[in-house]
Design an enzyme around this catalytic site. Structure first.
Site, PDB file in Angstrom:
ATOM      1  N   HIS A  55      -7.367  -5.945   0.790  1.00 52.47           N
ATOM      2  CA  HIS A  55      -6.186  -5.130   1.087  1.00 52.47           C
ATOM      3  C   HIS A  55      -5.452  -5.609   2.342  1.00 52.47           C
ATOM      4  CE1 HIS A  55      -3.953  -1.541  -0.035  1.00 52.47           C
ATOM      5  NE2 HIS A  55      -3.940  -1.115   1.202  1.00 52.47           N
TER       6      HIS A  55
ATOM      7  N   ASP B 107      -9.867  -5.652  -3.484  1.00 54.56           N
ATOM      8  CA  ASP B 107      -9.298  -4.651  -2.583  1.00 54.56           C
ATOM      9  C   ASP B 107     -10.303  -3.517  -2.397  1.00 54.56           C
ATOM     10  OD1 ASP B 107      -7.713  -2.394  -1.641  1.00 54.56           O
ATOM     11  OD2 ASP B 107      -5.942  -3.558  -2.204  1.00 54.56           O
TER      12      ASP B 107
ATOM     13  N   SER C  87       0.835  -1.204   0.000  1.00 49.63           N
ATOM     14  CA  SER C  87       0.000   0.000   0.000  1.00 49.63           C
ATOM     15  C   SER C  87       0.875   1.261   0.000  1.00 49.63           C
ATOM     16  CB  SER C  87      -0.958  -0.053   1.197  1.00 49.63           C
ATOM     17  OG  SER C  87      -1.981   0.907   1.050  1.00 49.63           O
TER      18      SER C  87
END
EC number: 3.1.2.12
Lengths: 277, 277
Positions: A256, A224, A148
């Site tokens: 995610h 996600d 991320s």
């Protein structure tokens, strides 16, 4: 630089440690996790940098990514830095995505962030030097990955300093922050309103302008919950338009979370190992 | 339908055959290659369709892709159709990329191509039926792949008929023919000047509009001499914007040749086998 051992645990024949040191870059104490494989008792080993995402500390991936066995088998070290400076005198914001836990791997030029939020310098220069001085890691064989915000950090750092990072990959990176609410807010706060300064911290821009001399591996979950903020399609287009060696994988059904990261950690450790050993 | 055996050779315990038959779809004789693994002596086996590229016949991949051992080990059949109708009464063009050897896997609606250039119907309907009637293949377990123009065919056919094709992949596909000189010329010739009719034969358009219910694997060489015509970046963007399950791999240093195809054939046979067995 002095180094304080906060904990050391035997793990897969090696040692999972947590260490604290005074950072010149951030002007604060900084804590990091480091897994050293058994092989390091005999020789300097390659080291994989794992940069974490928003809200994370050094601890998240260290406890949830299941990387230690893989790195032990591969004979490489893995380091888990913190994601921002910490402490009562460090500026912060009420939002989870600005300030502490959200350093975005840049050197802030704007107040109130400038005094401590120098995470780029910390990750690229200070911590590698400290590791080389204190542990049996080979700074000439470093790879970098992250999740991320950390995937953003890994990609931007590797494309800026390919001579330092012989391999790079990312899990669900923030891929085009200059065009995302995960990016415009933070880059504006840390770097100011002149958007030309942001471009050095956008993987899609860097891919379009210079790319990476080796291969790049990117995994993204198709379920996600942050896809609209991550913008994988922008980076995928930039990669293929540049003919960047590597692969962009859209993994069906993954979200995610660290369950996603853990699932594909083996592929990433192998990816780096093949390029570092 | 009658089927003439042109040759049969023992190959990795199975049989590599070449067969000719009268095609109702094209109104001509058509020739195809078919490898049947030894397993087919005991049971119906899955079948992988390999669609070839511009200038190819049934023979190119059959002799140069090195797929037979892989398919023998996996226990699947692989079929190599021709890329266009053939014969003295079949329209042609002086250019290598229109007419014979360049059917583009469409049903032509325009003269002089309309009478024989019905390759979509031939590949999707007629030849599967003939295979099912004459060989121990399981039409409920079909996958499809191809190279260049054949990658275009595989992707467009699979996205249009996902109920027929349980797996799909492509090598260096012509990925966005409505925006390429490999496409605009041929789609204009075969389908006419109304570009709305072209959209059903453009993988990037189909990906944007509907995608594919399973995962897609695409390999592309970074040193492909035809990258500007193939337009991988358009399809990569469409895949990731749709969150299409799968992976797009830019393979460093590979060109457009069968040396590229052969290098990654194992990955593709495994990909299909995992989804068809």
């Amino acid at each position: 630089m002095s180094l304080e051992t906060l904990s050391e645990n035997r793990s897969f024949g090696g040692t999972q440690g947590v260490y604290r040191h005074k950072s010149q870059a951030t002007g604060t104490d900084m804590t990091f996790g480091l897994f050293m494989p058994e092989l390091a008792e005999h020789a300097r080993v390659p080291v994989l940098w794992y940069l974490s995402g928003l809200t994370c500390t050094h601890e998240n991936a260290m406890t949830k990514a299941a990387a230690q066995q893989l790195c032990a088998d591969a004979g490489i070290a893995i380091v888990f830095p913190d994601t921002s400076p910490r402490g009562d005198d460090v500026a912060d914001d009420e939002a989870y995505d600005l300030g502490k836990g959200a350093g975005f791997y840049v050197n802030a030029t704007q107040d109130p962030w400038k005094p401590h939020f120098q995470m780029w310098h910390y990750i690229v220069h200070e911590l590698p030097e400290l590791l080389g001085d204190n542990f049996a890691v080979d700074r000439d064989r470093m790879g970098i990955t992250g999740h991320s915000m950390g995937g953003h950090g890994a990609l931007t750092i590797a494309m800026t300093h390919p001579e330092r990072y012989k391999s790079v990959s990312a899990f669900a990176p923030i891929a085009n922050p200059t065009e995302s609410d995960w990016g415009r807010k933070q880059l504006g706060a840390y770097l100011g309103s002149d958007e030309s300064a942001w471009r050095a911290h956008d993987s899609t821009v860097l891919m379009t302008e210079k790319g990476y001399p080796g291969e790049i591996l990117i995994d993204q979950g198709s379920s996600d919950q942050f896809l609209d903020l991550l913008k994988p399609e922008s980076l995928a287009h930039a990669m293929m338009a540049r003919r960047q060696s590597g692969q962009f994988r859209m993994q069906p059904g993954y979200d995610h979370s660290y369950f996603f990261v853990q699932t594909f950690m083996n592929d990433h450790v192998m990816w780096h190992t093949e390029r570092l050993i």
